[in-house]
Design a protein around this motif. Structure first.
Motif, PDB file in Angstrom:
ATOM      1  N   LYS A  44       0.745  -1.581   0.507  1.00 19.20           N
ATOM      2  CA  LYS A  44      -0.023   0.250   0.237  1.00 19.20           C
ATOM      3  C   LYS A  44       0.680   0.927  -0.420  1.00 19.20           C
ATOM      4  N   ILE A  45       2.099   1.033   0.564  1.00 20.94           N
ATOM      5  CA  ILE A  45       2.686   2.668   0.723  1.00 20.94           C
ATOM      6  C   ILE A  45       3.405   2.908  -0.594  1.00 20.94           C
ATOM      7  N   GLN A  46       3.953   1.231  -1.039  1.00 22.44           N
ATOM      8  CA  GLN A  46       4.121   1.683  -2.499  1.00 22.44           C
ATOM      9  C   GLN A  46       3.691   1.835  -2.933  1.00 22.44           C
ATOM     10  N   ALA A  47       2.548   1.388  -3.396  1.00 18.62           N
ATOM     11  CA  ALA A  47       1.275   1.674  -4.262  1.00 18.62           C
ATOM     12  C   ALA A  47       1.245   3.485  -4.556  1.00 18.62           C
ATOM     13  N   SER A  48       1.167   4.568  -2.867  1.00 19.20           N
ATOM     14  CA  SER A  48       1.095   5.548  -3.299  1.00 19.20           C
ATOM     15  C   SER A  48       2.304   6.746  -3.152  1.00 19.20           C
ATOM     16  N   GLY A  49       3.326   5.690  -3.684  1.00 18.73           N
ATOM     17  CA  GLY A  49       4.678   6.475  -4.127  1.00 18.73           C
ATOM     18  C   GLY A  49       5.636   6.636  -2.967  1.00 18.73           C
ATOM     19  N   GLY A  50       5.512   6.214  -1.402  1.00 24.47           N
ATOM     20  CA  GLY A  50       5.891   6.086  -0.263  1.00 24.47           C
ATOM     21  C   GLY A  50       7.346   4.871   0.249  1.00 24.47           C
ATOM     22  N   GLN A  51       7.780   4.898   0.930  1.00 23.61           N
ATOM     23  CA  GLN A  51       8.546   4.072   1.020  1.00 23.61           C
ATOM     24  C   GLN A  51       8.361   3.733   2.326  1.00 23.61           C
ATOM     25  N   ALA A  52       9.062   2.484   2.909  1.00 22.05           N
ATOM     26  CA  ALA A  52       8.683   1.547   4.098  1.00 22.05           C
ATOM     27  C   ALA A  52       9.861   0.686   4.505  1.00 22.05           C
ATOM     28  N   THR A  53      10.930   0.593   5.329  1.00 20.92           N
ATOM     29  CA  THR A  53      11.578  -0.428   6.179  1.00 20.92           C
ATOM     30  C   THR A  53      10.766  -1.085   7.054  1.00 20.92           C
ATOM     31  N   LEU A  54      10.857  -2.409   6.565  1.00 26.45           N
ATOM     32  CA  LEU A  54      10.576  -3.282   7.344  1.00 26.45           C
ATOM     33  C   LEU A  54      10.672  -4.290   8.340  1.00 26.45           C
ATOM     34  N   ALA A  55      10.126  -4.298   9.473  1.00 28.64           N
ATOM     35  CA  ALA A  55      11.211  -5.074  10.877  1.00 28.64           C
ATOM     36  C   ALA A  55      10.041  -5.420  11.428  1.00 28.64           C
ATOM     37  N   PRO A  56      10.172  -7.682  10.599  1.00 35.12           N
ATOM     38  CA  PRO A  56       9.641  -8.225  11.561  1.00 35.12           C
ATOM     39  C   PRO A  56      10.348  -9.058  12.684  1.00 35.12           C
ATOM     40  N   MET A  57       9.642  -7.917  13.970  1.00 34.08           N
ATOM     41  CA  MET A  57      10.907  -8.504  14.607  1.00 34.08           C
ATOM     42  C   MET A  57       9.427  -8.323  16.528  1.00 34.08           C
ATOM     43  N   ASP A  58       9.793  -8.477  17.325  1.00 36.87           N
ATOM     44  CA  ASP A  58       9.165  -9.285  18.647  1.00 36.87           C
ATOM     45  C   ASP A  58       9.674  -7.981  19.615  1.00 36.87           C
ATOM     46  N   ILE A  59       8.972  -7.113  20.048  1.00 36.86           N
ATOM     47  CA  ILE A  59       9.050  -5.955  20.797  1.00 36.86           C
ATOM     48  C   ILE A  59       9.799  -6.396  22.219  1.00 36.86           C
ATOM     49  N   THR A  60       8.727  -7.308  22.042  1.00 33.39           N
ATOM     50  CA  THR A  60       9.589  -8.028  24.028  1.00 33.39           C
ATOM     51  C   THR A  60      11.277  -8.974  23.761  1.00 33.39           C
ATOM     52  N   ASN A  61      11.665  -8.764  22.509  1.00 31.41           N
ATOM     53  CA  ASN A  61      12.673  -9.162  22.474  1.00 31.41           C
ATOM     54  C   ASN A  61      13.614  -8.191  22.312  1.00 31.41           C
ATOM     55  N   GLU A  62      14.494  -8.197  23.409  1.00 30.70           N
ATOM     56  CA  GLU A  62      15.443  -6.952  24.100  1.00 30.70           C
ATOM     57  C   GLU A  62      16.486  -6.951  22.955  1.00 30.70           C
ATOM     58  N   GLY A  63      17.027  -8.081  22.202  1.00 28.14           N
ATOM     59  CA  GLY A  63      17.926  -8.016  21.630  1.00 28.14           C
ATOM     60  C   GLY A  63      17.878  -7.716  20.025  1.00 28.14           C
ATOM     61  N   ALA A  64      16.712  -7.743  19.389  1.00 22.62           N
ATOM     62  CA  ALA A  64      15.995  -7.473  18.401  1.00 22.62           C
ATOM     63  C   ALA A  64      15.509  -6.186  17.875  1.00 22.62           C
ATOM     64  N   MET A  65      15.443  -5.384  19.571  1.00 16.89           N
ATOM     65  CA  MET A  65      15.244  -4.017  19.802  1.00 16.89           C
ATOM     66  C   MET A  65      16.486  -2.865  19.972  1.00 16.89           C
ATOM     67  N   ALA A  66      17.249  -4.186  20.708  1.00 20.19           N
ATOM     68  CA  ALA A  66      18.814  -3.055  20.026  1.00 20.19           C
ATOM     69  C   ALA A  66      19.064  -3.032  19.484  1.00 20.19           C
ATOM     70  N   GLN A  67      19.260  -4.185  18.627  1.00 21.88           N
ATOM     71  CA  GLN A  67      19.789  -4.460  16.589  1.00 21.88           C
ATOM     72  C   GLN A  67      19.149  -3.190  15.821  1.00 21.88           C
ATOM     73  N   LEU A  68      17.135  -3.539  16.186  1.00 21.79           N
ATOM     74  CA  LEU A  68      16.851  -2.523  15.472  1.00 21.79           C
ATOM     75  C   LEU A  68      17.252  -0.667  15.510  1.00 21.79           C
ATOM     76  N   CYS A  69      17.226  -0.063  16.717  1.00 21.19           N
ATOM     77  CA  CYS A  69      17.152   1.036  16.917  1.00 21.19           C
ATOM     78  C   CYS A  69      19.283   0.991  16.916  1.00 21.19           C
ATOM     79  N   ARG A  70      19.955   0.253  16.931  1.00 20.15           N
ATOM     80  CA  ARG A  70      20.750   0.971  16.073  1.00 20.15           C
ATOM     81  C   ARG A  70      21.266   0.188  15.094  1.00 20.15           C
ATOM     82  N   SER A  71      20.689  -0.229  14.396  1.00 22.31           N
ATOM     83  CA  SER A  71      20.261   0.103  13.069  1.00 22.31           C
ATOM     84  C   SER A  71      19.714   1.572  12.281  1.00 22.31           C
ATOM     85  N   ILE A  72      19.092   1.770  13.255  1.00 24.35           N
ATOM     86  CA  ILE A  72      18.387   2.483  12.536  1.00 24.35           C
ATOM     87  C   ILE A  72      19.302   4.545  12.770  1.00 24.35           C
ATOM     88  N   TYR A  73      19.955   4.381  13.942  1.00 21.49           N
ATOM     89  CA  TYR A  73      21.102   4.924  14.244  1.00 21.49           C
ATOM     90  C   TYR A  73      22.133   5.616  13.056  1.00 21.49           C
TER      91      TYR A  73
END
Length: 214
Positions: A44-73
């Motif tokens: 839907k986002i691409q169809a409207s001309g937008g862009q997204a980064t998908l992060a399929p992960m569990d917010i209760t997984n501390e390691g995954a959240m740390a990695q995600l935020c580090r990647s964003i930084y």
């Protein structure tokens, strides 16, 4: 460079609607456990001309959240907006019959994850970013014990964070949306007339107009 918005709980309901609407003005980092739903959002986002980064992960997984935020930084250095809509809606039950697994899952997703995410996301928001968290009115309602208790813990932490950052930033907003036609609402109120409920897209549009333009 596009503004960056992080949406946790982006696979359905209000989170999906917020991510879809935000993609018109932001690059959206969409977080949820359900890969297929995130791919639908991306279509839907691409169809409207937008862009997204998908992060399929569990917010209760501390390691995954740390990695995600580090990647964003590492990629962008900061974010402009964080909207947290992820929630676990445990089955309604009398307090004396709460299932231990449902209780543990409610606490993990609705409360403990907030204690993980705020310390990770706050530095990305800096002094000028905005966080939007969502309250509801279920505290004390019969049969809502595990859900309402875990949401109360989440809101206690959110409100403390909001007061602590009033003069320093980031801006922390707590919103209470109207009753919406969502899967969570259906789980709590089966058989309800859904035509009388607000549509998540309408709620998202109204909320973002206030938040972004404030």
């Amino acid at each position: 460079m596009s503004k960056i918005a992080l949406v946790t709980g982006a696979s359905r309901g209000l989170g999906f609607a917020l991510a879809e609407a935000l993609a018109k003005t932001h690059h959206v980092v969409a977080v949820a456990r359900t890969t297929g739903a995130l791919e639908d959002l991306d279509d839907k986002i691409q169809a409207s001309g937008g862009q997204a980064t998908l992060a399929p992960m569990d917010i209760t997984n501390e390691g995954a959240m740390a990695q995600l935020c580090r990647s964003i930084y590492d990629r962008w250095g900061s974010i402009d907006l964080w909207l947290h809509t992820a929630v676990h809606a445990a089955p309604l039950t009398p307090a004396a019959h709460i299932d231990a697994k449902d209780w543990a899952k409610s606490i993990a997703i609705n409360a403990t994850s907030m204690g993980l995410l705020i310390p990770y996301v706050s530095p990305l928001l800096g002094e000028t970013g905005t966080a939007v968290l969502f309250d509801d009115q279920t505290i004390g309602e019969k049969f809502h014990g595990s859900y309402a208790a875990s949401k109360a813990a989440q809101m206690s932490l959110a409100k403390a964070w909001a007061r602590e950052t009033e003069t320093t930033g980031p801006r922390v907003l707590i919103e209470t949306p109207p009753a919406m036609s969502t899967a969570t609402r259906s789980r709590f109120h089966p058989g309800e007339d859904r035509s009388a409920l607000a549509h998540p897209r309408d709620v998202a549009a109204e909320l973002l107009a206030r938040v972004i333009n404030a």
